[in-house]
Motif scaffolding. Structure first.
Motif, mmCIF file in Angstrom:
data_model
loop_
_atom_site.group_PDB
_atom_site.id
_atom_site.type_symbol
_atom_site.label_atom_id
_atom_site.label_comp_id
_atom_site.label_asym_id
_atom_site.label_seq_id
_atom_site.Cartn_x
_atom_site.Cartn_y
_atom_site.Cartn_z
ATOM 1 N N GLU A 142 0.849 -1.192 0.000
ATOM 2 C CA GLU A 142 0.000 0.000 0.000
ATOM 3 C C GLU A 142 0.888 1.248 0.000
ATOM 4 N N SER A 143 0.660 2.141 -0.954
ATOM 5 C CA SER A 143 1.577 3.261 -1.165
ATOM 6 C C SER A 143 0.835 4.586 -1.309
ATOM 7 N N TYR A 144 1.490 5.653 -0.856
ATOM 8 C CA TYR A 144 0.987 7.016 -0.995
ATOM 9 C C TYR A 144 2.105 7.881 -1.569
ATOM 10 N N PHE A 145 1.695 8.951 -2.271
ATOM 11 C CA PHE A 145 2.674 9.759 -3.010
ATOM 12 C C PHE A 145 2.545 11.245 -2.669
ATOM 13 N N PRO A 146 2.771 11.619 -1.422
ATOM 14 C CA PRO A 146 2.666 13.043 -1.056
ATOM 15 C C PRO A 146 3.802 13.856 -1.663
ATOM 16 N N GLY A 147 3.457 15.013 -2.226
ATOM 17 C CA GLY A 147 4.485 15.865 -2.828
ATOM 18 C C GLY A 147 4.814 17.087 -2.015
ATOM 19 N N THR A 148 4.009 17.348 -0.979
ATOM 20 C CA THR A 148 4.223 18.502 -0.110
ATOM 21 C C THR A 148 4.034 18.084 1.339
ATOM 22 N N TYR A 149 4.402 18.970 2.241
ATOM 23 C CA TYR A 149 4.237 18.690 3.663
ATOM 24 C C TYR A 149 2.758 18.540 4.013
ATOM 25 N N ASP A 150 1.910 19.385 3.430
ATOM 26 C CA ASP A 150 0.478 19.295 3.710
ATOM 27 C C ASP A 150 -0.109 17.985 3.202
ATOM 28 N N GLU A 151 0.363 17.521 2.047
ATOM 29 C CA GLU A 151 -0.121 16.235 1.537
ATOM 30 C C GLU A 151 0.340 15.080 2.423
ATOM 31 N N ALA A 152 1.534 15.206 2.992
ATOM 32 C CA ALA A 152 2.006 14.195 3.936
ATOM 33 C C ALA A 152 1.137 14.188 5.195
ATOM 34 N N LEU A 153 0.781 15.386 5.672
ATOM 35 C CA LEU A 153 -0.118 15.481 6.827
ATOM 36 C C LEU A 153 -1.441 14.776 6.551
ATOM 37 N N ALA A 154 -1.912 14.899 5.325
ATOM 38 C CA ALA A 154 -3.215 14.338 4.974
ATOM 39 C C ALA A 154 -3.215 12.808 4.952
ATOM 40 N N VAL A 155 -2.037 12.184 4.746
ATOM 41 C CA VAL A 155 -2.005 10.719 4.656
ATOM 42 C C VAL A 155 -1.407 10.055 5.890
ATOM 43 N N LYS A 156 -0.870 10.827 6.812
ATOM 44 C CA LYS A 156 -0.124 10.238 7.921
ATOM 45 C C LYS A 156 -0.965 9.295 8.773
ATOM 46 N N ASP A 157 -2.249 9.596 8.916
ATOM 47 C CA ASP A 157 -3.107 8.744 9.739
ATOM 48 C C ASP A 157 -3.705 7.579 8.956
ATOM 49 N N SER A 158 -3.530 7.585 7.638
ATOM 50 C CA SER A 158 -4.011 6.477 6.816
ATOM 51 C C SER A 158 -2.982 5.362 6.710
ATOM 52 N N LEU A 159 -1.728 5.681 7.036
ATOM 53 C CA LEU A 159 -0.659 4.693 6.938
ATOM 54 C C LEU A 159 -0.761 3.653 8.041
ATOM 55 N N ARG A 160 -0.327 2.443 7.720
ATOM 56 C CA ARG A 160 -0.168 1.395 8.725
ATOM 57 C C ARG A 160 1.309 1.370 9.109
#
Length: 424
Positions: A142-160
């Protein structure tokens, strides 16, 4: 001149250039040179292991990343006008991308087996690689592709967690963060955000994956050769027993094995995307759903492909024969249960496992039995190993560690006694 290997006789008049003279380039030079093929090797630095091999003449060349035009002129100058075309074999991602991007400028003098430019760019870029995998029924973490700090914030709680931050382009990442770092393992959302800020500041785009928590010995790799016509002519699977650094590094001990499921998985993916040439795929077996998950795609030889050759599948020779219209035979048989070893790196891995109480010294030594293929050492070509290992002096630190560990266990440090309290 004609050479025979097994039942195959072939013409060796056409020369070969190996681009990249690290351990993979050394393997390529040996695989071709042992068959009587004239090999020249090139790299940006003369300290690479392949420069000392008896099986090639090596020379420093311009940097494929920063001086691609100079490198085109340099390579063309190496081939005499009117002579036969020369086989080109890249052994690093940088040289692979260089050949793909400059193929039109090199095609009149060189023979290359490459996928389309679009596929070549995609398999080296991790984001595009996983997009190809998703489109072609190949599992990956399972992978996410954040390109900015805000996008990383948006996925941090979705990660396992734990999770793993890895680069889009590994060759650029290694130049910045160091050669052994494939990425950063993070245990929590706070650690992820701190590490991802560091990555963003470096300017190297990266993705983040949920980490497959199966043990390290659930790591596997697969080498293939796909002909110019798209036929998978050879497949060689192996289990990667250990790696350094543990959990996120480069293989240090591997063993050949029969694995039809892995072969079918890799062959399907390469056919589906239209890949051509030598390739090494890396997987991890996810015990939660019992599926092999694609981790990486190497459009070239892998570090442990001297094991592939030792076990009976000579990938560089197959590419040479294919490019020189000598129709290499498909190779489906190989020796199972043979181990490949990078001794010093495996010792570094052992130290970390040992200090965590997971691997004893005797068990480590036992695990090295039946190691027959090595990253550097070869009986018929010892100089690359001898020079790199300082003619044996490098192994002194192993003895030092063993003595220190023995003394520590034999005479454990005593806790300092409490200071005496003076009675007034």
């Amino acid at each position: 001149m004609h050479t025979r290997t097994g039942r195959e006789a072939f013409d060796t008049q056409i020369g070969a250039f190996v681009l990249g003279m690290n351990e993979t380039g050394l393997t390529a030079a040996r695989c071709l040179g042992r068959q009587g093929i004239s090999v020249k090797g090139f790299d940006i630095g003369a300290k690479r292991a392949g420069f000392r091999s008896r099986y090639c003449r090596a020379e420093v060349c311009p940097d494929p990343l920063h001086q691609p035009d100079d490198l085109v002129r340099f390579l063309r100058h190496q081939v005499r006008d009117g002579s036969q075309k020369v086989v080109l074999l890249p052994t690093s991602d940088l040289f692979f991308l260089f050949l793909s991007r400059r193929r039109a400028q090199l095609a009149d003098k060189f023979l290359m087996n490459l996928p389309s430019e679009e596929v070549a760019e995609s398999v080296v870029n991790k984001r595009r690689l996983y997009e190809l995998a998703a489109a072609n029924d190949t599992a990956f973490p399972e992978s996410y592709f954040p390109g900015t700090y805000d996008e990383a914030l948006a996925v941090k709680d979705s990660l396992r967690y734990p999770a793993f931050i890895k680069p889009y382009w590994g060759h650029q990442w290694r130049r910045h963060f160091g050669g052994i770092h494939k990425g950063f393992k993070v245990q929590s959302s706070d650690e992820f955000m701190a590490r991802f800020r560091e990555v963003l500041d470096s300017g190297h785009p990266a993705l983040v994956q949920s980490y497959i928590t199966s043990p390290d010995d659930n790591l596997f790799s697969l080498s293939l050769y796909v002909s110019q016509t798209g036929e998978v002519l050879a497949a060689f699977p192996r289990k990667q027993v250990r790696q350094y650094p543990p959990n996120s590094g480069t293989v240090t001990l591997a063993i050949s094995e029969c694995n039809p499921e892995l072969v079918a998985n890799g062959a399907h993916f390469c056919r589906s995307i239209g890949y051509r040439g030598i390739v090494g795929l890396e997987y991890k077996l996810d015990r939660e759903d019992n599926r092999y998950k694609l981790l990486d795609f190497n459009p070239r030889l892998m570090l442990s492909d001297s094991l592939t050759a030792y076990c009976g599948i000579n990938l560089p020779l197959m590419q040479y024969l294919d490019l020189t219209c000598q129709r290499p035979a498909a190779r489906g048989e190989y020796t199972e249960g043979v181990k490949w070893l990078e001794f010093m790196a495996d010792f570094d891995a052992f130290k970390q496992y040992h200090e965590r109480g997971e691997l004893g010294f005797k068990d480590w030594l036992h695990s090295l039995k039946r190691a027959r293929a090595f990253a550097l050492f070869a009986w018929d070509d010892p100089l690359p190993f001898l020079v790199d290992r300082k003619f044996g002096w490098s192994y002194g630190r192993i003895l030092k560690y063993v003595i220190k560990d023995f003394l520590h266990r034999k005479f454990p440090a005593r806790r300092p006694s409490s200071p005496m309290t003076r009675t007034v």
